[in-house]
Design a protein around this motif. Structure first.
Motif, mmCIF file in Angstrom:
data_model
loop_
_atom_site.group_PDB
_atom_site.id
_atom_site.type_symbol
_atom_site.label_atom_id
_atom_site.label_comp_id
_atom_site.label_asym_id
_atom_site.label_seq_id
_atom_site.Cartn_x
_atom_site.Cartn_y
_atom_site.Cartn_z
ATOM 1 N N SER A 27 0.819 -1.202 0.000
ATOM 2 C CA SER A 27 0.000 0.000 0.000
ATOM 3 C C SER A 27 0.858 1.260 0.000
ATOM 4 C CB SER A 27 -0.932 0.006 1.220
ATOM 5 O OG SER A 27 -1.748 1.152 1.230
ATOM 6 N N ARG A 28 1.942 1.234 0.780
ATOM 7 C CA ARG A 28 2.835 2.389 0.821
ATOM 8 C C ARG A 28 3.526 2.606 -0.521
ATOM 9 N NH1 ARG A 28 5.614 1.288 6.775
ATOM 10 N NH2 ARG A 28 3.854 2.066 8.031
ATOM 11 N N VAL A 29 3.961 1.512 -1.133
ATOM 12 C CA VAL A 29 4.604 1.620 -2.445
ATOM 13 C C VAL A 29 3.612 2.163 -3.470
ATOM 14 C CG1 VAL A 29 5.594 0.293 -4.352
ATOM 15 C CG2 VAL A 29 6.302 -0.182 -2.001
ATOM 16 N N LEU A 30 2.365 1.672 -3.400
ATOM 17 C CA LEU A 30 1.327 2.119 -4.325
ATOM 18 C C LEU A 30 1.043 3.604 -4.144
ATOM 19 C CD1 LEU A 30 -0.534 1.028 -6.529
ATOM 20 C CD2 LEU A 30 -2.222 0.523 -4.752
ATOM 21 N N ASN A 31 0.926 4.039 -2.890
ATOM 22 C CA ASN A 31 0.667 5.451 -2.613
ATOM 23 C C ASN A 31 1.814 6.331 -3.098
ATOM 24 O OD1 ASN A 31 -1.807 4.942 -1.424
ATOM 25 N ND2 ASN A 31 -0.983 4.818 0.645
ATOM 26 N N LEU A 32 3.031 5.843 -2.914
ATOM 27 C CA LEU A 32 4.195 6.589 -3.395
ATOM 28 C C LEU A 32 4.165 6.704 -4.908
ATOM 29 C CD1 LEU A 32 6.924 7.956 -2.940
ATOM 30 C CD2 LEU A 32 7.998 5.680 -2.984
ATOM 31 N N GLY A 33 3.828 5.599 -5.589
ATOM 32 C CA GLY A 33 3.732 5.629 -7.041
ATOM 33 C C GLY A 33 2.695 6.625 -7.524
ATOM 34 N N ILE A 34 1.558 6.687 -6.832
ATOM 35 C CA ILE A 34 0.498 7.627 -7.200
ATOM 36 C C ILE A 34 0.971 9.064 -7.010
ATOM 37 C CG2 ILE A 34 -1.770 8.505 -6.502
ATOM 38 C CD1 ILE A 34 -2.584 5.598 -5.966
ATOM 39 N N ARG A 35 1.677 9.328 -5.900
ATOM 40 C CA ARG A 35 2.174 10.683 -5.648
ATOM 41 C C ARG A 35 3.182 11.106 -6.704
ATOM 42 N NH1 ARG A 35 2.079 8.998 -0.166
ATOM 43 N NH2 ARG A 35 4.338 8.616 -0.170
ATOM 44 N N TYR A 37 3.420 9.910 -9.817
ATOM 45 C CA TYR A 37 2.686 10.091 -11.075
ATOM 46 C C TYR A 37 1.957 11.439 -11.088
ATOM 47 C CZ TYR A 37 -1.168 9.789 -14.379
ATOM 48 O OH TYR A 37 -2.072 10.078 -15.371
ATOM 49 N N ASN A 38 1.247 11.746 -9.994
ATOM 50 C CA ASN A 38 0.500 12.999 -9.921
ATOM 51 C C ASN A 38 1.421 14.213 -9.985
ATOM 52 O OD1 ASN A 38 -1.941 11.660 -9.775
ATOM 53 N ND2 ASN A 38 -2.128 11.831 -7.555
ATOM 54 N N ALA A 39 2.576 14.106 -9.351
ATOM 55 C CA ALA A 39 3.547 15.207 -9.395
ATOM 56 C C ALA A 39 4.026 15.448 -10.823
ATOM 57 C CB ALA A 39 4.724 14.901 -8.475
ATOM 58 N N LEU A 40 4.234 14.368 -11.564
ATOM 59 C CA LEU A 40 4.649 14.504 -12.961
ATOM 60 C C LEU A 40 3.554 15.149 -13.795
ATOM 61 C CD1 LEU A 40 6.452 11.068 -13.540
ATOM 62 C CD2 LEU A 40 7.514 13.345 -13.522
ATOM 63 N N VAL A 42 1.180 17.192 -12.756
ATOM 64 C CA VAL A 42 1.094 18.604 -12.367
ATOM 65 C C VAL A 42 2.250 19.389 -12.978
ATOM 66 C CG1 VAL A 42 1.239 20.197 -10.417
ATOM 67 C CG2 VAL A 42 -0.191 18.152 -10.251
ATOM 68 N N PHE A 43 3.443 18.797 -12.997
ATOM 69 C CA PHE A 43 4.612 19.461 -13.577
ATOM 70 C C PHE A 43 4.413 19.717 -15.065
ATOM 71 C CE2 PHE A 43 8.729 19.163 -15.769
ATOM 72 C CZ PHE A 43 9.394 20.234 -15.177
ATOM 73 N N VAL A 44 3.899 18.711 -15.776
ATOM 74 C CA VAL A 44 3.717 18.814 -17.226
ATOM 75 C C VAL A 44 2.600 19.790 -17.578
ATOM 76 C CG1 VAL A 44 3.002 17.555 -19.295
ATOM 77 C CG2 VAL A 44 4.645 16.531 -17.713
ATOM 78 N N THR A 45 1.507 19.758 -16.816
ATOM 79 C CA THR A 45 0.329 20.570 -17.149
ATOM 80 C C THR A 45 0.352 21.964 -16.531
ATOM 81 O OG1 THR A 45 -0.932 19.680 -15.266
ATOM 82 C CG2 THR A 45 -1.092 18.509 -17.373
ATOM 83 N N GLY A 46 1.224 22.186 -15.576
ATOM 84 C CA GLY A 46 1.289 23.497 -14.943
ATOM 85 C C GLY A 46 0.558 23.577 -13.617
ATOM 86 N N GLY A 47 -0.285 22.592 -13.350
ATOM 87 C CA GLY A 47 -0.865 22.481 -12.014
ATOM 88 C C GLY A 47 -2.184 23.168 -11.787
ATOM 89 N N LYS A 48 -2.385 24.385 -12.294
ATOM 90 C CA LYS A 48 -3.626 25.114 -12.042
ATOM 91 C C LYS A 48 -4.792 24.430 -12.748
ATOM 92 C CE LYS A 48 -2.959 28.874 -9.488
ATOM 93 N NZ LYS A 48 -3.793 29.222 -8.312
ATOM 94 N N LYS A 49 -5.879 24.254 -12.024
ATOM 95 C CA LYS A 49 -7.029 23.558 -12.602
ATOM 96 C C LYS A 49 -8.075 24.525 -13.139
ATOM 97 C CE LYS A 49 -8.415 20.775 -9.319
ATOM 98 N NZ LYS A 49 -9.176 19.646 -8.754
ATOM 99 N N TYR A 50 -8.150 25.737 -12.572
ATOM 100 C CA TYR A 50 -9.233 26.648 -12.932
ATOM 101 C C TYR A 50 -8.694 28.041 -13.228
ATOM 102 C CZ TYR A 50 -11.819 22.864 -10.757
ATOM 103 O OH TYR A 50 -12.298 21.623 -10.428
ATOM 104 N N ASP A 207 -8.046 16.442 -14.492
ATOM 105 C CA ASP A 207 -6.697 16.921 -14.841
ATOM 106 C C ASP A 207 -5.713 15.769 -15.023
ATOM 107 O OD1 ASP A 207 -6.284 16.036 -12.282
ATOM 108 O OD2 ASP A 207 -5.527 17.929 -11.487
ATOM 109 N N PHE A 208 -6.250 14.530 -15.069
ATOM 110 C CA PHE A 208 -5.489 13.307 -15.316
ATOM 111 C C PHE A 208 -4.683 12.821 -14.106
ATOM 112 C CE2 PHE A 208 -6.003 15.257 -19.532
ATOM 113 C CZ PHE A 208 -6.785 14.278 -20.124
ATOM 114 N N THR A 209 -4.815 13.479 -12.964
ATOM 115 C CA THR A 209 -4.242 12.909 -11.755
ATOM 116 C C THR A 209 -5.174 11.781 -11.281
ATOM 117 O OG1 THR A 209 -5.346 14.525 -10.320
ATOM 118 C CG2 THR A 209 -3.099 15.040 -11.073
ATOM 119 N N ILE A 210 -4.652 10.918 -10.414
ATOM 120 C CA ILE A 210 -5.432 9.762 -9.964
ATOM 121 C C ILE A 210 -5.435 9.677 -8.440
ATOM 122 C CG2 ILE A 210 -5.020 8.428 -12.058
ATOM 123 C CD1 ILE A 210 -2.865 6.867 -10.569
ATOM 124 N N GLY A 211 -6.342 8.869 -7.920
ATOM 125 C CA GLY A 211 -6.414 8.630 -6.488
ATOM 126 C C GLY A 211 -6.916 7.218 -6.227
#
Length: 276
Positions: A27-35, A37-40, A42-50, A207-211
């Motif tokens: 579970s910890r490894v999975l959560n780290l992978g999600i974080r 992925y989401n950071a990447l 946000v970095f690529v898209t610029g992060g702002k949603k609205y 925004d293509f992030t996951i949870g």
């Protein structure tokens, strides 16, 4: 390795905790992978949603800012605000409070419309809002609805619900009971919102992030299907008219389904009956 570490490993093994340790580690490894992925993303898209405008009301601005924090309901906060505001509700009932994300939205709707806001949760969420017309009830909502008339009478509140929000156990039987017991209190032109109508082990935001979610065996959407006698594909966005309800569904962020109770007119009755 220290003696303390070896001791903890031995205790875990003795208590049959090998599987627990493995699951926890996975579970910890999975959560780290999600974080990561989401950071990447946000970095690529610029992060702002609205986008923000100087013409935004203070309430809308606050909801937009709240939505920037990525949660399992963040995609739906702005639609929830706008759709609820359109009703100009006198009474809002929120079933399920938890961290107060939906309460944050409803409090701002209530302030603008002068609404009574009633929130129900089995946990103590009494510190979530300071709105002076907010009532918090710590109780199972299916039990509370049995005394809802009496509760409203004691507080001089009309038991007619203009906005109903359901985000509780996400289980089929419980959701079915919620629909059957709470829907009779809905006023003409009211709206009912259901969160987690596309609940699975993982969810995608716009925004293509996951949870991470969990598999509830289609509990919420299945309860709606049975009550409306209609099958839905919750993986896709849809708008349908079923039995006096306009139904709008957003599959992102665990799913969000809105039911609008249509005010029936004589012209509608003729059109839908096929009479000329």
């Amino acid at each position: 390795m220290t003696n303390d570490f070896i001791g903890r490993i031995r205790t875990a093994l003795e208590e049959g905790g090998v599987l627990k340790l493995a699951k926890r580690g996975f579970s910890r490894v999975l959560n780290l992978g999600i974080r990561v992925y989401n950071a990447l993303v946000v970095f690529v898209t610029g992060g702002k949603k609205y986008s923000y405008s100087s013409s935004d009301s203070p309430e809308l601005l606050e909801v937009k800012q709240r939505s920037e924090k990525r949660t399992d309901i963040s995609d739906h906060l702005i639609p929830l605000f706008i759709e609820s505001l359109e009703v100009d509700p006198d009474v809002i009932v929120e079933l399920g409070v938890r961290g107060g994300e939906s309460t944050f939205v409803f409090e701002r709707v209530a302030r603008l419309c002068g609404s009574v806001l009633i929130s129900v949760d089995v946990e103590d969420c009494s510190d979530v809002s300071s709105y002076d017309r907010w009532h918090f009830v710590q109780m199972d909502d299916v039990e509370f609805v049995k005394v809802f008339d009496e509760w409203c009478t004691e507080r001089q509140i009309e038991p007619n619900i203009d906005v109903l929000f359901v985000d509780t156990s996400h289980l089929y039987d419980h959701t079915l009971q919620e629909i059957r017991h709470w829907f009779p209190y809905l006023s003409d032109g009211s709206k009912a919102f259901f969160h987690d109508t596309n609940l699975t082990n993982f969810y995608l935001r716009r925004d293509f992030t996951i949870g991470r979610g969990w598999d509830n065996n289609r509990g919420v959407i299945r309860a709606l299907e049975d009550c409306l006698d209609k099958k839905f594909d919750e993986k896709k966005e849809f708008i349908e008219f079923v039995g006096g309800w306009l139904i709008k569904h957003d599959p992102y962020c665990n799913g969000f389904t809105e039911l609008v109770k249509i005010r029936e007119t004589s012209k509608m009755r003729r059109n839908f009956s096929g009479d000329n």
